[in-house]
Design a protein around this motif. Structure first.
Motif, PDB file in Angstrom:
ATOM      1  N   GLY A 259     -52.783  27.673  80.306  1.00  0.00           N
ATOM      2  CA  GLY A 259     -51.379  27.496  79.967  1.00  0.00           C
ATOM      3  C   GLY A 259     -50.751  28.788  79.477  1.00  0.00           C
ATOM      4  O   GLY A 259     -49.614  29.121  79.844  1.00  0.00           O
TER       5      GLY A 259
ATOM      6  N   GLY B 127     -59.386  26.931  71.881  1.00  0.00           N
ATOM      7  CA  GLY B 127     -58.861  26.149  72.995  1.00  0.00           C
ATOM      8  C   GLY B 127     -57.514  25.554  72.642  1.00  0.00           C
ATOM      9  O   GLY B 127     -56.799  26.021  71.756  1.00  0.00           O
ATOM     10  N   SER B 128     -57.161  24.486  73.321  1.00  0.00           N
ATOM     11  CA  SER B 128     -55.881  23.824  73.057  1.00  0.00           C
ATOM     12  C   SER B 128     -55.987  22.820  71.917  1.00  0.00           C
ATOM     13  O   SER B 128     -54.963  22.394  71.373  1.00  0.00           O
TER      14      SER B 128
ATOM     15  N   THR C 188     -54.984  15.467  82.744  1.00  0.00           N
ATOM     16  CA  THR C 188     -54.171  16.664  82.529  1.00  0.00           C
ATOM     17  C   THR C 188     -52.891  16.653  83.341  1.00  0.00           C
ATOM     18  O   THR C 188     -52.130  17.607  83.308  1.00  0.00           O
TER      19      THR C 188
ATOM     20  N   GLN D 259     -55.844  14.335  76.130  1.00  0.00           N
ATOM     21  CA  GLN D 259     -56.458  14.926  74.945  1.00  0.00           C
ATOM     22  C   GLN D 259     -55.822  14.373  73.676  1.00  0.00           C
ATOM     23  O   GLN D 259     -56.515  14.082  72.690  1.00  0.00           O
TER      24      GLN D 259
ATOM     25  N   THR E  44     -48.171  26.599  66.066  1.00  0.00           N
ATOM     26  CA  THR E  44     -48.766  25.287  66.321  1.00  0.00           C
ATOM     27  C   THR E  44     -48.286  24.250  65.308  1.00  0.00           C
ATOM     28  O   THR E  44     -48.918  23.205  65.144  1.00  0.00           O
TER      29      THR E  44
ATOM     30  N   SER F 151     -56.469  25.930  77.672  1.00  0.00           N
ATOM     31  CA  SER F 151     -55.540  26.582  76.759  1.00  0.00           C
ATOM     32  C   SER F 151     -55.110  27.945  77.299  1.00  0.00           C
ATOM     33  O   SER F 151     -53.921  28.264  77.348  1.00  0.00           O
TER      34      SER F 151
ATOM     35  N   GLY G  85     -54.159  23.595  68.407  1.00  0.00           N
ATOM     36  CA  GLY G  85     -52.722  23.355  68.416  1.00  0.00           C
ATOM     37  C   GLY G  85     -52.387  21.879  68.301  1.00  0.00           C
ATOM     38  O   GLY G  85     -51.511  21.474  67.530  1.00  0.00           O
ATOM     39  N   ASP G  86     -53.102  21.053  69.083  1.00  0.00           N
ATOM     40  CA  ASP G  86     -52.854  19.618  69.022  1.00  0.00           C
ATOM     41  C   ASP G  86     -53.208  19.058  67.644  1.00  0.00           C
ATOM     42  O   ASP G  86     -52.479  18.228  67.093  1.00  0.00           O
TER      43      ASP G  86
END
Length: 626
Positions: A507, A420-421, A581, A398, A284, A504, A424-425
């Protein structure tokens, strides 16, 4: 010898109220409060003892046992591991609900004291309500499932056994090299038994948190390794923050110009605008950090466990001549990846290393510095593009939600996330302004951590804006401590991002050939698939029903106003937004390094066959650093 007659539970509470930690001349309570949900296993013991204690042991009323541990851990992390909370439960399900929280605490080396009730030690009736009968062992209860996730475990079967057990428990909690979850299982009859306790047991005790210095021989080897390196890279882990070594790290980086990448736990060790800060590392991480990691000939790990996300599942550090120098307070972590060891307190070690290098006027090659600062500037342009929200009437992505927060917060704010995602973000994009601002729990990456942790952090940092960032999947896991925030009048800010499922994992599922199976929150269709319309779940209404003030945001413009209003609010406030999304909308840059999630070795579906081919390509890059 002077004695005091108390029940075992009363004695324990009185003992805990007199335990302190001290580091660098600053003293604070080790156990500053107790969380509890009461039942027949602890109501007449610890519950009654808390009533007896009056104001000497503050009490918080939890709604879920796992969440109470998360709140205590959030408090402990914000307190630099020098202060924490205790958590008491009844026997049976109340006790087993502690396991996930205990694992999170121990994985992250964060202290929390668990006090689950237990079955009768004297066994007057066997079995009692909620007792698990084990035919081959009469001394086993469900509390034994806490053994593998605890750094210290004991069952107090007689009152007098509390004295050595309590001392070992607090010693473990206060030791930065050993800390984690500590469990004292308390049979319900023993809790209520009276005993004549020596007054010395209740004397004030101060547990001094040491700053062990590096061994001179190890320090000499470390200095030589740094001076010999041409492309060194520092990896800052959570140990930098727990040691309060940020200034020492900044001084070393400023003097030597060695670039600094950060793990999830270490992000914020340097401010985002420090010239040597190159952002997150690993799966990440940023392109800047990961490119440097691939070519580094010396990786200097400071307070890191080298998790698979950090090492890109052992595929990141590709220089054939790469060596590792590991600064860590535990020998276990210092010896990882076959590295040279500097077993010491992070701040003490960094200061010693900087002093020795300064004596040699050591500094990296200017061309190396120019290259990574240029790469960092290029990455910052990518961050700005991901944050940009040009159409104020569009639904935000997001990344744009994070961009709006980025434009609003100061170094006083704390952002909490775990799963979740969003991790990483955040790791790739967030511009950390202070050591405490970035609070992402990624050692256990536990869904449901964020809301109770926000309660704990707010208790530890009154006056600071505390944000819990969650997706809809995480919210549904554990929203219960919203009620506690309302009860305690804690102005936590909850941002719920609705994307109708486990985005997340969706994906990830697609990337490994599982075709997003079971990851969307949608109605079933006639063929049994979850591909119908989104479920009519209104999480904003749910948060409102639990007592939060709710602000709904449909557009970028709405969201900007709602976030500002939430930050200014002195009430628990939820900002609810449905995020965009669609693939047509720009988002954060993709992963810059691999992560190993095994793919089916045999399959008939084309997506899985293709995913396996990609997997085998990446596995070929794995290295064992010996």
């Amino acid at each position: 010898m002077s004695t005091r007659r108390l029940t075992t539970a009363q004695a324990l509470v009185a003992f805990l109220a007199r335990q302190y930690t001290e580091r660098d001349g600053r003293r604070q309570r080790l156990i500053s409060a107790t969380w509890g949900i009461f039942g027949h296993g602890n109501v007449a013991g610890i519950g009654q003892a808390l009533v007896e204690s009056g104001r000497s042991m503050p009490y918080f009323q939890g709604r879920n046992e796992q969440a109470m541990v998360h709140a205590a851990v959030g408090y402990a992390r914000r307190s630099g591991r020098l202060s924490t909370h205790a958590v008491t439960t009844s026997i049976g399900p109340g006790a087993t609900n502690l396991v996930t929280g205990a694992a999170l605490a121990t994985v992250n080396h964060l202290p929390v004291l668990l006090l689950p009730g237990d079955t009768f030690a004297t066994r007057p009736a066997d079995p009692v309500l909620q007792q698990l009968e084990v035919p081959y062992a009469g001394d086993v209860s469900v509390n034994d499932c806490l053994r593998p996730v605890s750094r210290y475990f004991d069952r107090i079967t007689r009152p007098e056994a509390l004295v050595p057990a309590a001392l070992q428990a607090v010693r473990t909690l206060a030791d930065p090299a050993e800390t984690g979850a500590v469990t004292l299982a308390l049979p319900q009859d023993v809790q209520a038994q009276a005993h004549d306790w020596p007054e010395e047991f209740f004397a004030e005790r101060v547990w001094y948190v040491r700053r062990p210095a590096p061994d001179p021989h190890e320090l000499e080897r470390a200095v030589r390794a740094v001076r010999d390196a041409r492309r060194p890279l520092i990896v800052a882990g959570g140990g930098v923050r727990y040691s309060e070594a940020e200034e020492a790290l900044a001084a070393l980086a400023s003097a030597t110009r060695i670039p600094v990448a950060s793990t999830q736990a270490g992000k914020g060790s340097l401010r985002h605008d420090h010239p040597a800060d190159i952002g997150g590392i690993g799966h990440t991480g940023t392109a800047t950090a990961d490119v440097l990691a691939r070519d580094a000939d010396l990786v200097i790990g400071v307070g890191t466990r080298y998790s698979d996300f950090t090492t890109a599942s052992a595929t990141l550090f590709q220089n054939p001549a790469v060596r590792f120098l590991n600064i860590n307070i535990t020998g276990f972590d210092a010896h990882k990846l076959g590295g040279l060891t500097l077993v010491a307190d992070a701040r003490t070690a960094l200061k010693a290393l900087e002093a020795e290098l300064a004596a040699h006027q050591h500094r990296v090659d200017p061309a190396y510095e120019t290259a990574y600062t240029g790469a960092k500037a290029a990455w910052e342009r990518r961050v700005t593009a991901a944050f940009a929200a040009d159409d104020p009437h569009a639904r935000p992505t997001q990344a744009q939600v994070l961009g709006l927060l980025d434009s609003l917060v100061t170094e006083d704010d704390v952002l909490i996330n775990a799963a979740g995602s969003l991790p990483g973000d955040l790791h790739k994009l967030w511009r950390a302004r202070s050591p405490h601002q970035y609070h992402v729990e990624y050692g256990y990456s536990c869904m449901g951590y964020e809301i109770p942790a926000a309660v704990g952090v707010q208790l530890a940092a009154p006056g600071h804006p505390v944000w819990a960032l969650v997706g809809d999947g995480t919210y549904l896991m554990n929203p219960t401590e919203i009620v506690t925030a309302v009860q305690q009048e804690l102005p936590v800010k909850l941002v719920v991002l609705q994307n109708h499922g486990y985005a997340s994992i969706g994906g990830l599922s697609e990337s490994v050939g599982a075709e997003r199976f079971g990851t969307d929150y949608r109605h079933r269709t006639a063929d049994g698939a979850f591909t119908g319309p989104p479920l009519p779940v209104d999480l904003a209404a749910n948060a409102g029903s639990l007592g939060m003030r709710v602000l709904r945001a449909r557009t970028v413009c709405d969201l900007r106003e709602a976030l500002a209003e939430a930050r200014a609010s002195d009430l628990p406030t939820c900002v609810y937004v449905e995020t965009e999304t669609a693939d047509t909308v720009s988002g954060p840059p993709p992963a810059q390094a691999w992560w190993d999630v095994p793919v089916a070795e045999t399959a008939t579906r084309p997506s899985a066959v293709k995913a396996r081919e990609t997997y085998e390509h990446h596995v070929a890059d794995r290295r064992h650093h010996l």
